[in-house]
Write a protein that holds these residues in place. Structure first.
Motif, PDB file in Angstrom:
ATOM      1  N   SER A  81       4.552   9.825   9.010  1.00  0.00           N
ATOM      2  CA  SER A  81       5.498   9.358   7.684  1.00  0.00           C
ATOM      3  C   SER A  81       4.791   9.148   6.196  1.00  0.00           C
ATOM      4  N   SER A  82       3.787   8.840   6.365  1.00  0.00           N
ATOM      5  CA  SER A  82       3.075   8.196   5.198  1.00  0.00           C
ATOM      6  C   SER A  82       2.559   8.942   4.166  1.00  0.00           C
ATOM      7  N   MET A  83       1.782   9.915   5.220  1.00  0.00           N
ATOM      8  CA  MET A  83       1.114  10.834   4.557  1.00  0.00           C
ATOM      9  C   MET A  83       2.211  12.837   4.874  1.00  0.00           C
ATOM     10  N   GLY A 121       0.776  -1.104   0.387  1.00  0.00           N
ATOM     11  CA  GLY A 121      -0.313   0.208   0.044  1.00  0.00           C
ATOM     12  C   GLY A 121       0.897   1.465   0.148  1.00  0.00           C
ATOM     13  N   ASP A 122       1.901   1.471   0.382  1.00  0.00           N
ATOM     14  CA  ASP A 122       2.934   2.562  -0.124  1.00  0.00           C
ATOM     15  C   ASP A 122       4.539   2.168  -0.336  1.00  0.00           C
ATOM     16  N   GLY A 123       5.435   2.605  -0.483  1.00  0.00           N
ATOM     17  CA  GLY A 123       6.542   3.075  -1.077  1.00  0.00           C
ATOM     18  C   GLY A 123       6.630   3.026  -2.469  1.00  0.00           C
ATOM     19  N   THR A 124       5.189   3.486  -3.350  1.00  0.00           N
ATOM     20  CA  THR A 124       5.244   2.944  -4.411  1.00  0.00           C
ATOM     21  C   THR A 124       6.204   4.002  -5.673  1.00  0.00           C
ATOM     22  N   GLY A 175       3.367  15.719   3.610  1.00  0.00           N
ATOM     23  CA  GLY A 175       4.320  16.315   2.035  1.00  0.00           C
ATOM     24  C   GLY A 175       2.687  15.641   1.254  1.00  0.00           C
ATOM     25  N   LYS A 176       1.598  14.987   1.852  1.00  0.00           N
ATOM     26  CA  LYS A 176       0.863  14.866   0.886  1.00  0.00           C
ATOM     27  C   LYS A 176      -0.326  16.051   0.562  1.00  0.00           C
ATOM     28  N   GLY A 177      -0.826  16.282  -0.145  1.00  0.00           N
ATOM     29  CA  GLY A 177      -2.181  17.287  -0.354  1.00  0.00           C
ATOM     30  C   GLY A 177      -3.321  16.416   0.645  1.00  0.00           C
TER      31      GLY A 177
HETATM   32 MG    MG Z   1       4.784   7.090   1.047  1.00  0.00          MG
END
Ligand code: MG
Ligand code: ADP
Length: 525
Positions: free
Chosen positions: A162-164, A97-100, A166-168
């Motif tokens: 950490s995964s969010m 689900g992440d790290g694409t 920088g995301k809008g």
């Molecule tokens: Mg990510």
């Protein structure tokens, strides 16, 4: 160009005249170039200061996103080798689900390094062997980076955040969202593990407030059949029907010859009593909330409104399925078959209006096995990107909780892994050593890109990060508010699930080695 072979002096054509064939170095370099181009396309979106992309499809539909998999899928990539990198991002998205972006960027750099190796006359087979060996060492190195502390709610929040970052997130802080995400995942966790599928994200565009809410149940786009119906029903007995509630209209329009006012009244009475019959049957059944996939006659809904029954008509089939699975109701096809044992249950069903939209909330009781992250945002683009960001966060938190393994982010893990591979390379004989070293160099792309995207010099940063790592510290390039520092990511709560790193390295290696091995491309017209 048609393929020619000579047999007994006669040219023999084995391919159609229109097919294209590229062989040897040409095939290799064209594939490698395509792969690199794909990685290059997403590079600037990596990390907390990554930029967004605006993608416009042929129909003029606009998507604004920072998500690697979404970008690559929207790009309509045709080149077959480039398509393999899109698949890397897709499998990364599917597995963890992440790290694409990370996976695509690593794959691109493995290809760039392979190109140099080919120029130095290292054979493709040697490159493939070296890369596989290096990937094995990388997995060992990741295991060494795993945090020794228990993965508790605080760590999970850090993983989500950490995964969010920088995301809008449309004005919502990653911090407040992270809390909601962790709560949602904890809600669907039991002895068997995390039931990620039981969490859905429902977004609602609303000019007013930016708020997230965790609904212990489901949220669907359905409107009550009548304005006078209760807006909220507690302790609801829920009937789910595939029944039209109205006067039975026969196949042939019946025509009555009406001679007197009495006869007319009789006809009206008959219809009235049929309608009333439906309404009474339903009201007496004990259901206080009814969802039906068909129409409801205005007279019936008005009667049921007076009886305090909340009815939703023309419910979509997938919504009906969701209600059934959430509340334990049985879907019933005829009113006379409806029994109490068919009812589903929920602590509360409410109908709420948001501007042009009406939503039904089915909460608590049996429905609370599922949970919905209900998010509001200003515009469609904000809400869509928010949905992707929360989706990623839900995935990483459930991945981290399932495995119990997290590693430092901000490039620290990649620095440590590359270092271990370089040390191991010294003991590897022959040209394979070159390939193993190149693999380590390819991993540097993560800290280097994080540096570039935060306006730092990539070479200086790499030198500093390596120096700190050699000094025995965890060293990442941390972006914290306005400042960028080299420090231990764990101290700043920059953590990624170990599985995200593992998957990125494995899927990138797989795609890169597959592309490198190809030396003949035959394309039909
Ligand atoms: Mg990510
Ligand atoms: P991906 O699609 O690969 O997940 P992202 O844009 O989400 O790409 O960036 C993920 C990278 O950003 C990870 O390496 C992660 O450790 C790093 N990261 C997250 N938060 C921070 C931070 N505050 N400072 C530095 N790096 C961070």
């Amino acid at each position: 160009m048609a393929q020619q072979r000579r047999m007994g002096g006669q040219p023999m054509f084995i391919l159609s005249e229109d097919s294209q064939r590229t062989q040897g170095r040409d095939a290799q370099s064209s594939n490698i170039m395509a792969g690199k181009a794909v990685a290059e396309a997403v590079r600037t979106t990596l990390g907390p200061r990554g930029m967004d992309k605006m993608l416009v499809d042929s129909g003029g539909e606009v998507v604004i996103t920072n998500d690697g998999a979404t970008i690559l899928n929207e790009m309509d990539i045709e080149h077959p080798a480039a398509q393999m990198l899109v698949e890397v991002a897709d499998s990364q998205e599917e597995e963890v689900g992440d790290g694409t972006t990370t996976a695509a960027v690593i794959a691109g750099n493995l290809l760039a390094e392979a190109e140099d190796l080919i120029e130095q006359d290292v054979h493709a087979t040697t490159i493939v062997e070296g890369y596989h060996e290096a990937a094995e060492i990388a997995l060992e190195a990741i295991a060494e980076q795993v945090s020794q502390d228990a993965v508790d709610d605080d760590v999970l929040k850090q993983v989500a955040e950490s995964s969010m970052t920088g995301k809008g997130t449309g004005g919502l802080t990653a911090e407040s969202l992270a809390e909601t995400v962790v709560e949602a995942i904890r809600h669907v966790e039991d002895d068997e593990g995390v039931h990620r599928d039981n969490v859905t994200v429902h977004t609602q565009i609303g000019a007013s407030s930016n708020a997230t809410e965790l609904v212990p149940g489901i949220v669907i786009d359905e409107e009550a059949a009548h304005d006078a119906m209760p807006k909220e029903v507690e302790d609801a007995s829920i009937a789910v029907l595939d029944v039209e509630l109205g006067v039975r209209t026969g196949d042939i329009d019946a025509e009555y010859a009406i001679d007197s006012i009495d006869q007319l009244n009789q006809a009206i009475d008959a219809e009235e009593s049929e309608v009333r019959g439906y309404a009474e049957t339903l009201a007496e059944s004990g259901a206080d909330v009814v969802f039906t996939t068909d129409d409801v006659d205005e007279r019936i809904s008005s009667f049921l409104a007076k009886e305090g029954v909340l009815v939703f008509d023309n419910v979509g089939s997938s919504d009906a399925r969701q209600i059934v699975s959430a509340t334990g109701a049985n879907r019933v096809g005829a009113l006379e078959d409806l029994e109490e044992s068919d009812f589903g249950a929920a602590d509360r069903v409410r109908s709420q209006n948001y501007g042009d939209d009406d939503l039904a909330f089915v909460e608590g009781g049996a429905a609370a096995e599922a949970v919905t992250v209900f998010v509001r945002g200003g515009t469609e683009h904000v809400v869509d990107e928010l949905e992707r960001a929360i989706g990623d966060a839900l995935d990483v938190v459930s991945t981290a909780l399932d495995s119990g393994e997290v590693v430092p982010g901000a490039g620290a893990t990649e620095i440590a892994v590359a270092d271990k591979i370089r040390s191991a390379a010294a003991g590897i004989e022959g040209r394979k050593q070159l390939a193993v070293t190149s693999f380590a160099d390819a991993l540097d792309v993560v800290p280097r890109t994080l540096a570039t995207n935060t306006g730092q010099d990539p070479i200086d940063t790499l030198v500093d990060l390596r120096a700190a790592h050699e000094g025995g510290e965890r060293a990442g390039l941390i972006t914290d508010g306005e400042t960028v520092t080299i420090d231990d990511p764990f101290e700043y709560g920059v953590v990624d699930p170990a599985d995200v790193k593992r998957e990125a390295i494995q899927s990138a290696t797989e795609a890169a080695t597959m592309i490198v091995r190809i030396d003949d491309v035959i394309a039909a017209e």
